[in-house]
Scaffold this motif. Structure first.
Motif, PDB file in Angstrom:
ATOM      1  N   ARG A 103       5.828   3.460   6.497  1.00 49.93           N
ATOM      2  CA  ARG A 103       6.387   3.454   5.149  1.00 49.93           C
ATOM      3  C   ARG A 103       6.362   2.061   4.507  1.00 49.93           C
ATOM      4  N   ASP A 104       5.717   1.097   5.108  1.00 54.73           N
ATOM      5  CA  ASP A 104       5.648  -0.249   4.524  1.00 54.73           C
ATOM      6  C   ASP A 104       4.862  -0.231   3.219  1.00 54.73           C
ATOM      7  N   ARG A 105       5.335  -0.992   2.254  1.00 55.62           N
ATOM      8  CA  ARG A 105       4.681  -1.062   0.949  1.00 55.62           C
ATOM      9  C   ARG A 105       3.361  -1.829   1.054  1.00 55.62           C
ATOM     10  N   CYS A 106       2.345  -1.295   0.389  1.00 56.75           N
ATOM     11  CA  CYS A 106       1.006  -1.877   0.490  1.00 56.75           C
ATOM     12  C   CYS A 106       0.445  -2.184  -0.898  1.00 56.75           C
ATOM     13  N   PHE A 107      -0.096  -3.382  -1.053  1.00 62.72           N
ATOM     14  CA  PHE A 107      -0.854  -3.744  -2.258  1.00 62.72           C
ATOM     15  C   PHE A 107      -2.309  -3.452  -1.939  1.00 62.72           C
ATOM     16  N   LEU A 108      -2.856  -2.458  -2.614  1.00 68.84           N
ATOM     17  CA  LEU A 108      -4.173  -1.923  -2.279  1.00 68.84           C
ATOM     18  C   LEU A 108      -5.185  -2.236  -3.377  1.00 68.84           C
ATOM     19  N   ILE A 109      -6.302  -2.859  -2.999  1.00 68.94           N
ATOM     20  CA  ILE A 109      -7.395  -3.096  -3.944  1.00 68.94           C
ATOM     21  C   ILE A 109      -8.526  -2.158  -3.538  1.00 68.94           C
ATOM     22  N   TRP A 110      -8.602  -1.028  -4.223  1.00 69.62           N
ATOM     23  CA  TRP A 110      -9.474   0.050  -3.761  1.00 69.62           C
ATOM     24  C   TRP A 110     -10.020   0.835  -4.947  1.00 69.62           C
ATOM     25  N   ASP A 133       0.311   7.577  -4.743  1.00 70.75           N
ATOM     26  CA  ASP A 133       0.511   6.177  -4.381  1.00 70.75           C
ATOM     27  C   ASP A 133       1.987   5.794  -4.470  1.00 70.75           C
ATOM     28  N   LYS A 134       2.645   6.253  -5.516  1.00 75.45           N
ATOM     29  CA  LYS A 134       4.055   5.941  -5.692  1.00 75.45           C
ATOM     30  C   LYS A 134       4.894   6.527  -4.548  1.00 75.45           C
ATOM     31  N   LEU A 135       4.558   7.741  -4.156  1.00 75.14           N
ATOM     32  CA  LEU A 135       5.312   8.417  -3.095  1.00 75.14           C
ATOM     33  C   LEU A 135       5.139   7.739  -1.741  1.00 75.14           C
ATOM     34  N   ILE A 136       3.959   7.184  -1.477  1.00 78.36           N
ATOM     35  CA  ILE A 136       3.723   6.555  -0.173  1.00 78.36           C
ATOM     36  C   ILE A 136       3.911   5.043  -0.203  1.00 78.36           C
ATOM     37  N   GLY A 137       4.284   4.506  -1.374  1.00 80.02           N
ATOM     38  CA  GLY A 137       4.578   3.078  -1.443  1.00 80.02           C
ATOM     39  C   GLY A 137       3.371   2.181  -1.580  1.00 80.02           C
ATOM     40  N   TYR A 138       2.365   2.641  -2.336  1.00 82.30           N
ATOM     41  CA  TYR A 138       1.166   1.841  -2.571  1.00 82.30           C
ATOM     42  C   TYR A 138       1.109   1.406  -4.037  1.00 82.30           C
ATOM     43  N   TYR A 139       0.721   0.154  -4.246  1.00 80.59           N
ATOM     44  CA  TYR A 139       0.365  -0.309  -5.589  1.00 80.59           C
ATOM     45  C   TYR A 139      -1.149  -0.479  -5.577  1.00 80.59           C
ATOM     46  N   ARG A 140      -1.843   0.269  -6.406  1.00 86.14           N
ATOM     47  CA  ARG A 140      -3.301   0.281  -6.390  1.00 86.14           C
ATOM     48  C   ARG A 140      -3.880  -0.527  -7.542  1.00 86.14           C
ATOM     49  N   LEU A 141      -4.646  -1.551  -7.198  1.00 85.41           N
ATOM     50  CA  LEU A 141      -5.419  -2.304  -8.173  1.00 85.41           C
ATOM     51  C   LEU A 141      -6.851  -1.812  -8.076  1.00 85.41           C
ATOM     52  N   SER A 142      -7.395  -1.320  -9.164  1.00 92.62           N
ATOM     53  CA  SER A 142      -8.727  -0.738  -9.138  1.00 92.62           C
ATOM     54  C   SER A 142      -9.785  -1.769  -8.754  1.00 92.62           C
ATOM     55  N   ALA A 143     -10.587  -1.423  -7.762  1.00 90.82           N
ATOM     56  CA  ALA A 143     -11.675  -2.306  -7.343  1.00 90.82           C
ATOM     57  C   ALA A 143     -12.835  -2.267  -8.319  1.00 90.82           C
ATOM     58  N   TYR A 144     -12.734  -1.403  -9.345  1.00 91.67           N
ATOM     59  CA  TYR A 144     -13.775  -1.328 -10.370  1.00 91.67           C
ATOM     60  C   TYR A 144     -13.497  -2.298 -11.511  1.00 91.67           C
ATOM     61  N   GLU A 156       1.347 -11.142 -11.099  1.00 93.08           N
ATOM     62  CA  GLU A 156       2.789 -10.991 -11.259  1.00 93.08           C
ATOM     63  C   GLU A 156       3.249  -9.622 -10.750  1.00 93.08           C
ATOM     64  N   HIS A 157       2.415  -8.587 -10.957  1.00 91.52           N
ATOM     65  CA  HIS A 157       2.720  -7.257 -10.418  1.00 91.52           C
ATOM     66  C   HIS A 157       2.751  -7.315  -8.886  1.00 91.52           C
ATOM     67  N   PHE A 158       1.825  -8.064  -8.327  1.00 93.70           N
ATOM     68  CA  PHE A 158       1.754  -8.233  -6.873  1.00 93.70           C
ATOM     69  C   PHE A 158       3.043  -8.851  -6.337  1.00 93.70           C
ATOM     70  N   ILE A 159       3.517  -9.907  -6.981  1.00 93.83           N
ATOM     71  CA  ILE A 159       4.742 -10.583  -6.546  1.00 93.83           C
ATOM     72  C   ILE A 159       5.951  -9.671  -6.696  1.00 93.83           C
ATOM     73  N   GLN A 160       6.059  -9.003  -7.827  1.00 92.93           N
ATOM     74  CA  GLN A 160       7.214  -8.152  -8.094  1.00 92.93           C
ATOM     75  C   GLN A 160       7.236  -6.910  -7.205  1.00 92.93           C
ATOM     76  N   PHE A 161       6.080  -6.420  -6.815  1.00 83.23           N
ATOM     77  CA  PHE A 161       5.999  -5.241  -5.964  1.00 83.23           C
ATOM     78  C   PHE A 161       6.505  -5.523  -4.544  1.00 83.23           C
ATOM     79  N   LYS A 162       6.373  -6.779  -4.097  1.00 81.68           N
ATOM     80  CA  LYS A 162       6.828  -7.221  -2.779  1.00 81.68           C
ATOM     81  C   LYS A 162       6.248  -6.362  -1.644  1.00 81.68           C
ATOM     82  N   PRO A 163       4.931  -6.374  -1.530  1.00 86.14           N
ATOM     83  CA  PRO A 163       4.308  -5.564  -0.473  1.00 86.14           C
ATOM     84  C   PRO A 163       4.565  -6.158   0.909  1.00 86.14           C
TER      85      PRO A 163
END
Length: 230
Positions: A103-110, A133-144, A156-163
């Motif tokens: 359940r650890d929060r993940c910052f995902l670039i995918w 993504d919200k349910l499993i605790g992922y913040y997704r940054l589009s790799a596109y 700033e989203h990365f910092i605030q999300f605290k992955p």
């Protein structure tokens, strides 16, 4: 040789459980590189047109996975519950080595290829993915979308999300780090468990950059949609 013994363990099962390789007249085990070289090349066309003959009889097909189609020609491949379960188990074991929990929060670039295109379906797929993504605790940054401006605007989203950890295509994670290098001092307080890169190799220099930027261990996961992570 140990390599041939290991290969033959799989090869003999494949010969027994599929019909595609019946065309190969090699007799029994592979005993030399000359034997090995006589095995016909398995092409993408074979996987598209003869997948039933390549599917093992002892596998109960319960679902299908579709590759992203990086060459413009995606593949639809059969999978069984056992293989899916095995992949997830091994993936969890590998992440656990770095203290990453389910359940650890993940910052995902995918990427998410199903959300690309026109019409209503991509829109639906995009919102389904956001919800999941919200349910499993992922913040997704589009790799596109890897322009410097976009990568910097997401810091700033990365910092605030605290992955608890970071995951992404190797080149995308490197691009994120380089675009935000001047802010790296802000990352130490996150105490990230690991940075897990995938899909592409990392050079020693790139791995060093990521360790310095994220203040965390860097791991490389090799895998593909066709067979899961190794």
């Amino acid at each position: 040789m140990e390599q041939f013994r290991a290969f033959n363990t799989l090869w003999m099962q494949v010969r027994k459980q599929t019909t595609f390789w019946d065309q190969v007249s090699l007799g029994g085990e592979i005993k030399s590189y000359e034997d090995f070289s006589r095995i016909p090349e398995l092409t993408k066309e074979h996987l598209k047109n003869e997948i039933e003959r390549l599917t093992r009889r002892d596998v109960k097909v319960t679902n299908y996975i579709t590759t992203g189609g990086s060459t413009g020609s995606p593949l639809k491949l059969p999978v069984g519950d056992e293989s899916v379960s095995r992949v997830r188990s091994k993936q969890a074991e590998g992440r656990a080595e770095y203290g990453i929990k389910y359940r650890d929060r993940c910052f995902l670039i995918w990427g998410h290829s199903a959300a690309i295109g026109k019409g209503i379906r991509p829109v639906i797929e995009k919102w389904k993915r956001k919800l999941k993504d919200k349910l499993i605790g992922y913040y997704r940054l589009s790799a596109y979308e890897l322009g410097v401006d976009t990568l910097q605007s997401k810091f700033e989203h990365f910092i605030q999300f605290k992955p608890a950890w970071v995951c992404g295509y190797s080149s995308a994670v490197v691009a994120f780090a380089r675009a935000n290098w001047q802010y790296k001092k802000r990352i130490g307080s996150l105490q990230l468990k690991a940075v897990l890169c995938s899909a592409e190799m990392l050079s020693a220099g790139e791995a060093k950059e990521l360790r310095e930027f994220f203040c965390a261990p860097v791991a490389l996961q090799y895998g593909a949609m066709e067979f899961g992570p190794i």
